[in-house]
Design a protein around this motif. Structure first.
Motif, PDB file in Angstrom:
ATOM      1  N   ILE A  74      64.515  74.972  38.274  1.00 41.86           N
ATOM      2  CA  ILE A  74      65.229  73.785  38.734  1.00 41.86           C
ATOM      3  C   ILE A  74      64.229  72.872  39.430  1.00 41.86           C
ATOM      4  CG2 ILE A  74      67.125  72.904  40.140  1.00 41.86           C
ATOM      5  CD1 ILE A  74      68.035  74.722  37.881  1.00 41.86           C
ATOM      6  N   GLY A  75      64.181  71.629  39.020  1.00 43.20           N
ATOM      7  CA  GLY A  75      63.225  70.683  39.584  1.00 43.20           C
ATOM      8  C   GLY A  75      63.621  70.184  40.959  1.00 43.20           C
ATOM      9  N   GLU A  76      63.003  69.093  41.372  1.00 39.89           N
ATOM     10  CA  GLU A  76      63.147  68.602  42.736  1.00 39.89           C
ATOM     11  C   GLU A  76      64.497  67.932  42.993  1.00 39.89           C
ATOM     12  OE1 GLU A  76      60.916  67.599  40.558  1.00 39.89           O
ATOM     13  OE2 GLU A  76      58.898  68.069  41.269  1.00 39.89           O
ATOM     14  N   PHE A  77      65.022  68.156  44.194  1.00 42.18           N
ATOM     15  CA  PHE A  77      66.079  67.308  44.744  1.00 42.18           C
ATOM     16  C   PHE A  77      65.398  66.256  45.600  1.00 42.18           C
ATOM     17  CE2 PHE A  77      68.723  70.651  43.341  1.00 42.18           C
ATOM     18  CZ  PHE A  77      70.053  70.266  43.436  1.00 42.18           C
ATOM     19  N   THR A  78      65.885  65.028  45.574  1.00 42.91           N
ATOM     20  CA  THR A  78      65.274  63.928  46.333  1.00 42.91           C
ATOM     21  C   THR A  78      66.248  63.409  47.368  1.00 42.91           C
ATOM     22  OG1 THR A  78      63.929  63.276  44.432  1.00 42.91           O
ATOM     23  CG2 THR A  78      64.201  61.651  46.197  1.00 42.91           C
ATOM     24  N   ILE A  79      65.742  63.178  48.574  1.00 43.98           N
ATOM     25  CA  ILE A  79      66.535  62.527  49.616  1.00 43.98           C
ATOM     26  C   ILE A  79      65.781  61.301  50.101  1.00 43.98           C
ATOM     27  CG2 ILE A  79      65.567  64.013  51.429  1.00 43.98           C
ATOM     28  CD1 ILE A  79      68.271  63.697  52.881  1.00 43.98           C
ATOM     29  N   THR A  80      66.491  60.201  50.251  1.00 44.57           N
ATOM     30  CA  THR A  80      65.898  58.957  50.753  1.00 44.57           C
ATOM     31  C   THR A  80      66.657  58.531  52.004  1.00 44.57           C
ATOM     32  OG1 THR A  80      67.353  57.560  49.391  1.00 44.57           O
ATOM     33  CG2 THR A  80      65.252  58.242  48.418  1.00 44.57           C
ATOM     34  N   TRP A  81      65.992  57.739  52.852  1.00 36.27           N
ATOM     35  CA  TRP A  81      66.676  57.258  54.060  1.00 36.27           C
ATOM     36  C   TRP A  81      66.154  55.895  54.467  1.00 36.27           C
ATOM     37  CZ3 TRP A  81      63.561  61.702  54.045  1.00 36.27           C
ATOM     38  CH2 TRP A  81      62.337  61.621  54.697  1.00 36.27           C
ATOM     39  N   GLY A  82      66.942  55.227  55.295  1.00 37.00           N
ATOM     40  CA  GLY A  82      66.577  53.892  55.743  1.00 37.00           C
ATOM     41  C   GLY A  82      67.667  53.270  56.607  1.00 37.00           C
ATOM     42  N   PRO A  83      67.578  51.966  56.867  1.00 40.21           N
ATOM     43  CA  PRO A  83      68.568  51.297  57.718  1.00 40.21           C
ATOM     44  C   PRO A  83      69.873  51.037  56.972  1.00 40.21           C
ATOM     45  CG  PRO A  83      66.916  49.742  57.004  1.00 40.21           C
ATOM     46  CD  PRO A  83      66.482  51.081  56.501  1.00 40.21           C
ATOM     47  N   LEU A 129      59.870  59.172  62.139  1.00 43.51           N
ATOM     48  CA  LEU A 129      60.217  60.323  62.966  1.00 43.51           C
ATOM     49  C   LEU A 129      61.222  61.239  62.277  1.00 43.51           C
ATOM     50  CD1 LEU A 129      60.584  58.467  66.384  1.00 43.51           C
ATOM     51  CD2 LEU A 129      58.739  60.053  65.759  1.00 43.51           C
ATOM     52  N   MET A 130      62.058  60.675  61.417  1.00 43.43           N
ATOM     53  CA  MET A 130      63.084  61.471  60.749  1.00 43.43           C
ATOM     54  C   MET A 130      62.484  62.539  59.850  1.00 43.43           C
ATOM     55  SD  MET A 130      65.785  58.390  60.036  1.00 43.43           S
ATOM     56  CE  MET A 130      66.797  59.205  58.815  1.00 43.43           C
ATOM     57  N   ALA A 131      61.283  62.318  59.316  1.00 38.25           N
ATOM     58  CA  ALA A 131      60.647  63.304  58.449  1.00 38.25           C
ATOM     59  C   ALA A 131      60.208  64.539  59.218  1.00 38.25           C
ATOM     60  CB  ALA A 131      59.441  62.681  57.744  1.00 38.25           C
ATOM     61  N   VAL A 132      60.080  64.415  60.551  1.00 35.66           N
ATOM     62  CA  VAL A 132      59.654  65.530  61.396  1.00 35.66           C
ATOM     63  C   VAL A 132      60.821  66.114  62.174  1.00 35.66           C
ATOM     64  CG1 VAL A 132      58.129  66.218  63.293  1.00 35.66           C
ATOM     65  CG2 VAL A 132      57.358  64.516  61.622  1.00 35.66           C
ATOM     66  N   HIS A 133      61.653  65.242  62.747  1.00 32.18           N
ATOM     67  CA  HIS A 133      62.695  65.681  63.681  1.00 32.18           C
ATOM     68  C   HIS A 133      64.098  65.651  63.083  1.00 32.18           C
ATOM     69  CE1 HIS A 133      59.741  65.556  66.950  1.00 32.18           C
ATOM     70  NE2 HIS A 133      59.324  64.419  66.434  1.00 32.18           N
ATOM     71  N   ARG A 178      59.781  57.095  53.280  1.00 38.02           N
ATOM     72  CA  ARG A 178      61.208  57.288  53.597  1.00 38.02           C
ATOM     73  C   ARG A 178      61.918  58.075  52.501  1.00 38.02           C
ATOM     74  NH1 ARG A 178      63.035  51.424  56.205  1.00 38.02           N
ATOM     75  NH2 ARG A 178      61.256  51.230  57.636  1.00 38.02           N
ATOM     76  N   ARG A 179      61.232  59.057  51.957  1.00 35.99           N
ATOM     77  CA  ARG A 179      61.830  59.927  50.944  1.00 35.99           C
ATOM     78  C   ARG A 179      61.099  61.257  50.954  1.00 35.99           C
ATOM     79  NH1 ARG A 179      59.684  60.064  45.652  1.00 35.99           N
ATOM     80  NH2 ARG A 179      61.776  59.870  44.779  1.00 35.99           N
TER      81      ARG A 179
END
Length: 366
Positions: A357-366, A84-88, A306-307
Motif C-alpha cells: 500500500i502506497g503513501e497516504f498524504t495529509i496537507t494543512w494550512g489556513p 510547528l505542526m509538523a513537529v508538535h 505543509r504536507r
C-alpha cells in the motif's frame, strides 16, 4: 484524429487537422486535509478575593476570581504555526501563553514577540499539565479552548502590550500566534497590572478536517491496476478513551508520533495502524475487523511544504489474506481515515501474493 476544411488567405479550401486527446477521468489519490484558523482571545485582568462560604459542612473560606478589566479581540495565526505542526501536531500548538512589552504591529511572518517577558502553561485551576478543552462544532470541525493564567509574580507591576501562544516552554522563534493587546474597539492598549493582579488569557482556535463526507478517489496498485472508491475521515464507533480518532489520526500522520493530546498515558502509536479490512460502510461511525494492520511511520518533512506522507507498507504472503474492501489509517477498532473500495473493485489477496500500500498524504494550512 479528425479533419476539418476551411478557406486559406487566398480563398482556397484546405484541410485542417485537429488532434483529439482522450484521457481517463480518474478521481485523485486519497488525501486528508487540516485547516487551522484563529477565533478570538478573551483576556482578563483580575485578582482573587477571599469570601466566606456556607454549606452542609458549615462555614468556610473560598477564593473568588474578580475581573477588573477585560476585552475580546481577533488575531492572526502566524506562518510559523504551519511549520510547528509538523513537529508538535495541531492540538499542542497553544500549550504555552506568552506576554511581552513590545509594540511592533503583528505580521504573519513573525516568529516571536518583540520583547517577551513571561511564558506560562498554568491554567486557571493552577494545573501545569497543559490542559485544554474541545467542542465538536460539526463532524470534522472542532473548537479548541485553552485557559492560561499568569501569576502576580510574573506580571504584577508590569505594563504589557503583546501576547502570543507556543507549543514549547522556552523563549525563541516558536510562536504560532502573536498580537498586541487591544480594547473592545480593536485599538492597541497598554495593560498596567498592580502588584496583586493576575492576567488570564482564554484563547480559541478552530480546526477543520477534510474529507468528512465521502469523496471519490482512486489508487493505482502495481500488478492490479486502478481501483476506485470513496475516502472519508470517520468518527469513533463508541468513543472510549479516544473520542476524536479523526483528529488524532491526522496528528499522527502529521508528526509520525502520538501527540498524546488527550492526556492518556496509555496511548501508543502502535494502535494507529495502516489496516486492510472487510468493512464496507463509510458512515460517520464505523467499526473495523482488520485482516491485518501495521504501523507505517512517516517520511521526512520538507520545510514549508505543509504536507506529509506515510511510508508504503507491505503485507506479506501470510498477512491480510481475504477480500479487502477498505484500506484505513487510524485506530484498529474503527475511526480515522478510510478508503472504501467501490462495489466490484474489491481486492482478493491470498498467500500467493504480497500487497504493498502506497503513501497516504495529509496537507494543512489556513
Amino acid at each position: 484524429m479528425s479533419k476539418l476544411w476551411k478557406p486559406d488567405d487566398a480563398g482556397k479550401v484546405v484541410p485542417v487537422v485537429s488532434v483529439v486527446r482522450v484521457r481517463p477521468l480518474l478521481p485523485p489519490p486519497p488525501q486528508a486535509g487540516v485547516r487551522l484558523q484563529p477565533q478570538h482571545l478573551h483576556w482578563q485582568v483580575g485578582r482573587y478575593k477571599e469570601d466566606l462560604s456556607f454549606g452542609p459542612g458549615g462555614r468556610g473560606r473560598r477564593k473568588r476570581w474578580v475581573v477588573d478589566m477585560e476585552a475580546e479581540q481577533h488575531n492572526i495565526v502566524l506562518n510559523n504555526a504551519y511549520e510547528l505542526m509538523a513537529v508538535h501536531g495541531i492540538t499542542l500548538l497553544t500549550r504555552y501563553a506568552v506576554v511581552g512589552t513590545g509594540s511592533t504591529p503583528p505580521d504573519p511572518s513573525q516568529l516571536a514577540l518583540a520583547n517577551e517577558v513571561a511564558r506560562t502553561i498554568r491554567n486557571d485551576t493552577g494545573s501545569t499539565s497543559g490542559t485544554f478543552s474541545y467542542t465538536r462544532v460539526a463532524n470534522g470541525v472542532y473548537e479548541q479552548t485553552v485557559v492560561r493564567e499568569f501569576l502576580e509574580t510574573e506580571v504584577g507591576n508590569r505594563n504589557l502590550t503583546e501576547w502570543g501562544f507556543s507549543p514549547v516552554g522556552t523563549a525563541g522563534g516558536n510562536l504560532m500566534s502573536r498580537e498586541l493587546f487591544r480594547d473592545g474597539n480593536g485599538n492597541p492598549i497598554v495593560i498596567s497590572l498592580a502588584s496583586d493582579q493576575r492576567l488570564r488569557l482564554i484563547y480559541k482556535t478552530r480546526i477543520t478536517l477534510s474529507p468528512v463526507v465521502p469523496v471519490p478517489v482512486s489508487i493505482n496498485i502495481s500488478g492490479i491496476g486502478i481501483r476506485s472508491g470513496l475516502a472519508v475521515l470517520t468518527l469513533s464507533a463508541g468513543g472510549g478513551w479516544a473520542p476524536f480518532p479523526d483528529l488524532v489520526t491526522v496528528e499522527v500522520a502529521m508528526t509520525g508520533q502520538v501527540v498524546n493530546s488527550m492526556g492518556d498515558p496509555s496511548w501508543d502509536k502502535k494502535v494507529y495502524l495502516l489496516s486492510v479490512t472487510m468493512e464496507t460502510a463509510y458512515a460517520s461511525t464505523t467499526t473495523s475487523s482488520p485482516l491485518a494492520n501495521k504501523w507505517p511511520g512517516v517520511k521526512e518533512y520538507t520545510p514549508n511544504s505543509r504536507r506529509r506522507q506515510t511510508n508504503p507498507v507491505t503485507f506479506f504472503s501470510n498477512e491480510g489474506n481475504g477480500t479487502i474492501r477498505t484500506i484505513g489509517l487510524g485506530p484498529a477498532w474503527g475511526g480515522g481515515f478510510r478508503f472504501v473500495l467501490n462495489s466490484g473493485q474489491e481486492i482478493t489477496k491470498t498467500n500467493l501474493y504480497k500487497l504493498t500500500i502506497g503513501e497516504f498524504t495529509i496537507t494543512w494550512g489556513p
